[in-house]
Each structure stands twice: as structure tokens, then as C-alpha cells.
Design a protein around this motif. Structure first.
Motif: not given
Lengths: 303, 429
Positions: B38-55
């Protein structure tokens, strides 16, 4: 001998690179472990009942308005629309056995990009009277097992009327983020209604569970500051608050928020801060007509 | 000799290395893990295809731990709205390692102060420590175990989209789900079943909150300068003074608290089918068959549209290419052709997408319960997550007719062999 060494060497290389790549597939999301000390601090903050009042910067609004219009075009060859996998009710949904395309990207004769949603975030106290409390029903129809509109916006004061113009039964399944979900059967030539209650931040899908290839998008807004581009790519939003910063969002189903790095805007100063998620801020001259020429790279839509 | 000893020390070292690999690096305490799919799904939906920062990943995890604690020490911080939602004693009872509370001392005293590991004794192997339906056995089961983290359950008395009532979850735990790997837990103490109901609610709200936080992180804070979620109770927890309009975790809890049966159907005006026709009272037979025939007729109408998925012969073969909402979360697999996308989600822990089958109504197997009322609810409310829509336009009397038809189907012969079969040559002599 030489060959054997080369063979062993390459085997070692393969093994080594396998170690480097690891067993884990994609690199995102990264695995993290909870930091108990940080969690404890956060818990104390979240459990405190006293919420710090946010300092709000009051922006003076002089009850002046302006129009934002523009044309969205596609830069480059449009990506090919995929074929729909129609597996049911073929007589109605695939008349004559014809190939039906999923028309995600529609480009008009003049190169305009249709079905782009442009909507503004406007606080209720700035809204022009013609842009709030719209009444009546907004129709949303389906024919030959396709929703006739790819993206439809309506105000929360309006009612969505979902029609079925097909000789087969459909059902409309709405999965909004803030509003109640909905999934009801709709017999042929009848309809169902849905009353939105809350504003949605971004469009959400509407599907049919009988015909899984059917998908379209809806958005509910508290005001009428939204427009969908026509076949020629044009859009117009009247009576936008002027002299104050207003956030404009640009959305297309293939890319969701259209990212700033994928667009060329003229005049460039109007939409300087076009961000990753398809929004930018405008500050319009009172009683003016701002006109934007937006060219979207076709690569942005082919993901 | 020297060679032998060095070989021995190498093999000792290798054995140690193997053991440490087997044991892994993860200390003794159980932890919830990120819902990567679901994190990956939210990243794609939120427009951060490259993934969020580790922080940001770290922050979401820490906020989740702050609010919900750990599998050994569950908590719920929700501005006081949690108090009449979940009984904290129940939560403690269901949590922790198996038998932790029973090994020493007086079990009655320990019961409320320490986890008894009910969830890990009875549920975790299928539903997983996170309640994400990805326990060790999950991949071998069909259907897959329920993933609680969307807060969505199929067999509810509530309308589609609303969470389950306590009674709904209780009923599933007591009866199990016929035709699936979900057994009945009727042999547990009543208090233990209630503890598990509360724990399932806790894991559901936890999962929903994680989705909310990840989406917030991906759509608001990822890619910004400092990439930090502000620890603002009004955003994360919500507004305890107006839970009905609240965002955040209070809003999620409110939706659970306000879940109520969608309809309380009045007594049916027709007698209801129970067993085969030879068990029916003589004076009701005509009425029952009339109701069944009305139900059969409705089955084929577009208003009810049952035939479209359950098939013309009720064998559940009308629509075989459908996926449920838990699978559709990570792609509409009926339309998705990109195999690499599947590999990505499988690597993140997603289960192989599998179509769902509309129920074969002739088996007499009713997953959500076999009482006429259960079947009434399935038809009137739809089945959440499965695509089965709600037939709200039908009158209650009409739904009761369909209920009778459905209850009768297992006893009805699908075909009637001709009575005048030609005699075989062989048999003639």
C-alpha cells in the motif's frame, strides 16, 4: 585451462553481482525499524490535548474577480490507447466484434488534449456567488459498456444521476476518499442517484463490477471552480478571485497530477511554481482574462 | 593435522555464520512492519514514483508506533475517542506472545495485566502479525486470508463501505466462514472471542491509519524541502470535539463506531425455505413454491441482475474475470497487461493476483452465514470488496423471494433426465 578460469571467473562475477543486487526486488519502499525513543516523544506530543493555535496570515481579498482560460495541447505523438479486454455481453459491449480502445488520451484535430481537469482551490469566503450552491442533477451515462465521460466534476450541492443507456444491466461502484462509497445495480434505461457530502481533493475512480474494463473518474467540489478541457484542449474558469494567490490543479487520468517538468507554459510567469503534483499558484489581475498555453509532453501520458 | 584443524575451524565458522543467518538480526520483540504494497500504491498516487525519502518512511513508522504501540504492547492514542471503541484490557489479552500470561503466577491476575497471545495463537499464521492477510500460510490458501488493513470486510449487516459492527465480526469468529480455511472459534471462552473482535478492530484501524499517513506523506511532504511530517495532533489524530467531521485517526474510529445494520428488515410476509421440500409443512408448500418462482423470475431481471455474475444456471460461472478490492488495490488486474508491474508488487509482498468466483448458488454453501437474514443482507447491502452490488431498489418482499429461491437451489435438480430413455441393446435380452 584458460577457458576454465574464465568460466569460474564469470561464475564468481555472477555470484558477486547477485549478492550486490540482493534477493529483495525493488528498492522502494525502504525497510525501516521503529525508533522507540522517537515514537515515545511523538506519543507525548500527540496525546497532549492542548493544540497550538496556528498563526493564520490573513490575506485581504477585495471582492474582485478574473477569468483564467487556456488551451492544453500535446507535445509529441500521442501514446497509443490500449485495447479493452471485453469479455462479457459482447453483443452490446463489442458490437460486430469491433476492437474497442480504451481512449485514455484523446487528442483533437488541432492537437488539443481533451479530458484534462483544471480545478482551483478557493476558500469559501472568496467564492463568487455564481460559483457556489449550484443545484440540480449532473448526468453520468454509460453506453456500449463505456462511461460516456472520462472525467466529471460536480458541486457537493448537486446530485449525481447515473444513467444506464444499455440493454444490459450495469452497476456503478464509486470509491471516493472522503464520501460514502456506493455500489448499486442499475437496470437498463433506469438510473441511480448519489448525493455527495464532502469535497474531494482529487478525482477518484468509478467502475462497473459486471464489466471490469469500465472505468471513469469523478470529483466533488464545494464550488464550481473546475473545468474539463474540450476536444480542442480549451478550458475556461470564470470569476476566479483576483489579487490573491489561488492554487490551480491540472489533472489527467494517465498521469494524475500533471507534473511541472512535463509541461511548457506560456506566459511562463503565470505558472512559475508548477510542482510535481500538477499544481501552481496564480495571482490574477482584477477583471482580466489570463490566457495560458500549456503543452504537455506526450511521454508524461504514456506511463 | 594443522590442515584438519583449520578445516574444522572453517567449518565451525561456517556453521556459526549459517546460524546467525538463520536467526537473523532482529532482536526478540515482535514489531509491526510497513505495509509496503500500500505504501507503493500511495507513492504512485501521491506522485512520488521514485519513492519517498528514508526519513519519511521512518517518520510514518514512528508515528504508527507512537499511536498503536507494538504487537506486545498495543496502545491507541486517539484523543479519548478510543475509550468506548476498544476495551484496552481486551487488546492486551489478545496481544503478546502465546501463553505469556499463563506461564507463571495466578492466571486470573495476569489476564488483565499481560498479553495472553490469543491473536498469535489462533490467527497470526494466516492473517499475519500486521493483520494484512499475509501470514506464512496465506499463499497456500484459496481464498486468501482477509487483509484487515483496509478496514473492509465482506459479510456485514452494514452498507457497502461502512465497517463491520461488533456483532458482524463476532458472528464470523463464532461460525467461521463456510467453504474457506476460516474455522469457527466457538470453543474459545466468550471473553476471548470478544478480545479477538477488539484486536481485529485495532489492526483494521491501524492499517487504515497507516494508509492515511503514507498518503499524507507521499502527497504533501515528499519532495518538499525538509521532507518531514509535522507532528500536529489536529492533522494526525483529528478533532475529538467533532469526531463526525474529523480527519485523521478519530475520523476512522468514528466510522467504526457509527457502523450500524443498514436495514432491520421487517418480518417477511412469506414463509421461508428450510431444508428440502419434503420437510416443509403441507399447508405452506404452495406458498413457498410460489415465492421461489417469483424469486427465480427476479434473478433474471436487470433490477436484480443476479444472472449476470452467478450465471444462467446459478453455478457461479457468469463472470469469471473479476478481482476483489484487496487485489485491485495494486492494479486492476482485469485490465492490466504489464507483467513487470506484477513482479514489483509480488516482490513487495503482494499475493499473486487471483480472480474471485461469484458464488455457486447450488452448493448450499453460504460464506456469510446460512440464516435467511444473512442472505437478505448479502442481497440488500451487497458484499463489500467483492463487486457484488447492493440491490437497494428491490422491495423487501422481493428480496425475501430471492432468498427463498437461493435457499431452495441446492435441493433443485439442475437438469431433469428424460424418463423415457431408450433401452440399450445389451439390456434388452
Amino acid at each position: 585451462m584458460n577457458r576454465k578460469i574464465r568460466f569460474t571467473g564469470s561464475l564468481a562475477l555472477i555470484g558477486f553481482s547477485a549478492l550486490l543486487i540482493g534477493c529483495g526486488g525493488p528498492s522502494v519502499p525502504i525497510s525501516v525499524k521503529p525508533n522507540m525513543t522517537a515514537a515515545k516523544e511523538i506519543r507525548t506530543k500527540l496525546a497532549s490535548v492542548t493544540t497550538v493555535e496556528k498563526e493564520e496570515v490573513k490575506i485581504e481579498f477585495g471582492n474582485v474577480y478574473a477569468t483564467l482560460k487556456g488551451t492544453i495541447t500535446l507535445n509529441g505523438a500521442p501514446p497509443a490507447n490500449p485495447q479493452m479486454n471485453i469479455t462479457k455481453d459482447l453483443g452490446v459491449c463489442k458490437p460486430g466484434g469491433a476492437t474497442v480502445l480504451n481512449e485514455i488520451v484523446t487528442v483533437g484535430n488541432t492537437g488539443g488534449l481533451a479530458n484534462v481537469l483544471v480545478y482551483a482551490d478557493v476558500p469559501s469566503e472568496w467564492c463568487h456567488e455564481t460559483k457556489i450552491n449550484a443545484e440540480g442533477e449532473v448526468e453520468f451515462d454509460q453506453k456500449q459498456c463505456i462511461f460516456l465521460n472520462r472525467i466529471v466534476g460536480l458541486q457537493t450541492s448537486q446530485t449525481l444521476k447515473i444513467l444506464n443507456s444499455d440493454p444490459v444491466g450495469h452497476n456503478a461502484a464509486l470509491s471516493p476518499a472522503k464520501n460514502d462509497p456506493f455500489n448499486e445495480t442499475i437496470a437498463s434505461n433506469s438510473s441511480a442517484t448519489y448525493d455527495p457530502k464532502k469535497q474531494e481533493k482529487s478525482p477518484f475512480p468509478v467502475t462497473c463490477s459486471v464489466h471490469p474494463w469500465m472505468q471513469s473518474f469523478l470529483i466533488f467540489r464545494d464550488n464550481g471552480y473546475f473545468a474539463v478541457t474540450k476536444e480542442d484542449g480549451s478550458f475556461e474558469i470564470e470569476n476566479l478571485p483576483a489579487g490573491v494567490p489561488v492554487k490551480i490543479n491540472v489533472w489527467h487520468e494517465a498521469t494524475k497530477g500533471v507534473p511541472g517538468k512535463e509541461v511548457t507554459v506560456q506566459p511562463a510567469d503565470v505558472a512559475q511554481d508548477w510542482g510535481r503534483r500538477g499544481s501552481f499558484t496564480v495571482n490574477l489581475e482584477p477583471d482580466s482574462q489570463a490566457e495560458l498555453q500549456i503543452a504537455v509532453n506526450s511521454s508524461a501520458l504514456s506511463k | 593435522m594443522q590442515v584438519a584443524s583449520s578445516i574444522r575451524s572453517i567449518s565451525l565458522f561456517a556453521a556459526l555464520l549459517c546460524t546467525s543467518l538463520l536467526v537473523g538480526c532482529g532482536g526478540g520483540t515482535a514489531q509491526f512492519s510497513q505495509n509496503k504494497v500500500s505504501t507503493r500504491v500511495q507513492e504512485i498516487a501521491g506522485g512520488v514514483e521514485d519513492g519517498m525519502s528514508r526519513n519519511l518512511y521512518q517518520q510514518v513508522t514512528d508515528i504508527m508506533t507512537a499511536v498503536f504501540g507494538t504487537p506486545d504492547e498495543p496502545t491507541l492514542v486517539a484523543g479519548g475517542t478510543e475509550q468506548d471503541f476498544i476495551d484496552m484490557d481486551n487488546l492486551v489479552m489478545a496481544s503478546g506472545p502465546v501463553y505469556a500470561g499463563r506461564l507463571s503466577g495466578d492466571p486470573e491476575d495476569l489476564r488483565l495485566s499481560q498479553g495472553q497471545g490469543l491473536y498469535r495463537q489462533h490467527c497470526v499464521h494466516c492473517h499475519g502479525i500486521n493483520g494484512d492477510g499475509k501470514g506464512p500460510t496465506a499463499a497456500f490458501l484459496n481464498p486468501y486470508p482477509r487483509d484487515f488493513t483496509m478496514g473492509k470486510f465482506k459479510f456485514n449487516s452494514t452498507k457497502v463501505g461502512a465497517p463491520s459492527t461488533d456483532d458482524d465480526l463476532h458472528r464470523i469468529l463464532m461460525n467461521g466462514i463456510n467453504g474457506t480455511a476460516m474455522p469457527s472459534f466457538a470453543l474459545l471462552d466468550r471473553g476471548e472471542v470478544e478480545a479477538l473482535v477488539d484486536y481485529v478492530k485495532y489492526l483494521s484501524v491501524r492499517g487504515q491509519s497507516e494508509r492515511m499517513l503514507t498518503f499524507l506523506a507521499a502527497s504533501e511532504y515528499a519532495g518538499e524541502d525538509d521532507e518531514t511530517i509535522p507532528i500536529d495532533p489536529s492533522v494526525i489524530i483529528g478533532d475529538p470535539s467533532a469526531p463526525e467531521d474529523s480527519e485523521g485517526i478519530i475520523g476512522i474510529i468514528h466510522s467504526w463506531k457509527s457502523a450500524a445494520p443498514e436495514v432491520d428488515p421487517s418480518e417477511p410476509n412469506v414463509p421461508l425455505v428450510s431444508g428440502n421440500s419434503d420437510e416443509w409443512p403441507e399447508d405452506k408448500k404452495a406458498e413457498l413454491f410460489a415465492s421461489i418462482e417469483r424469486g427465480r423470475k427476479l434473478y433474471y431481471t436487470q433490477e436484480a441482475n443476479c444472472y449476470s455474475c452467478h450465471g444462467n444456471t446459478q453455478l457461479g460461472d457468469g463472470n469469471l474475470g473479476l478481482y476483489d478490492d484487496w487485489t485491485k488495490e495494486y492494479a486492476n488486474w482485469a485490465a492490466e497487461t504489464d507483467e513487470s508491474k506484477k513482479e514489483e508488487f509480488l516482490a513487495l509482498g503482494g499475493l499473486e493476483p487471483r480472480t474471485i468466483r461469484p458464488r455457486n448458488l447450488r452448493l448450499g454453501q453460504y460464506r456469510g452465514g446460512r440464516r435467511p437474514l444473512d442472505i437478505f443482507w448479502r442481497i440488500h447491502n451487497g458484499i463489500d470488496g467483492s463487486g457484488m452490488p447492493a440491490a437497494t431498489k428491490l422491495e423487501h418482499d422481493q428480496i425475501w423471494d430471492i432468498v427463498n429461491f437461493v435457499l431452495w437451489l441446492p435441493y433443485e435438480q439442475i437438469s431433469h433426465p428424460s424418463v423415457d430413455l431408450p433401452t440399450l441393446d445389451r439390456a434388452r435380452d
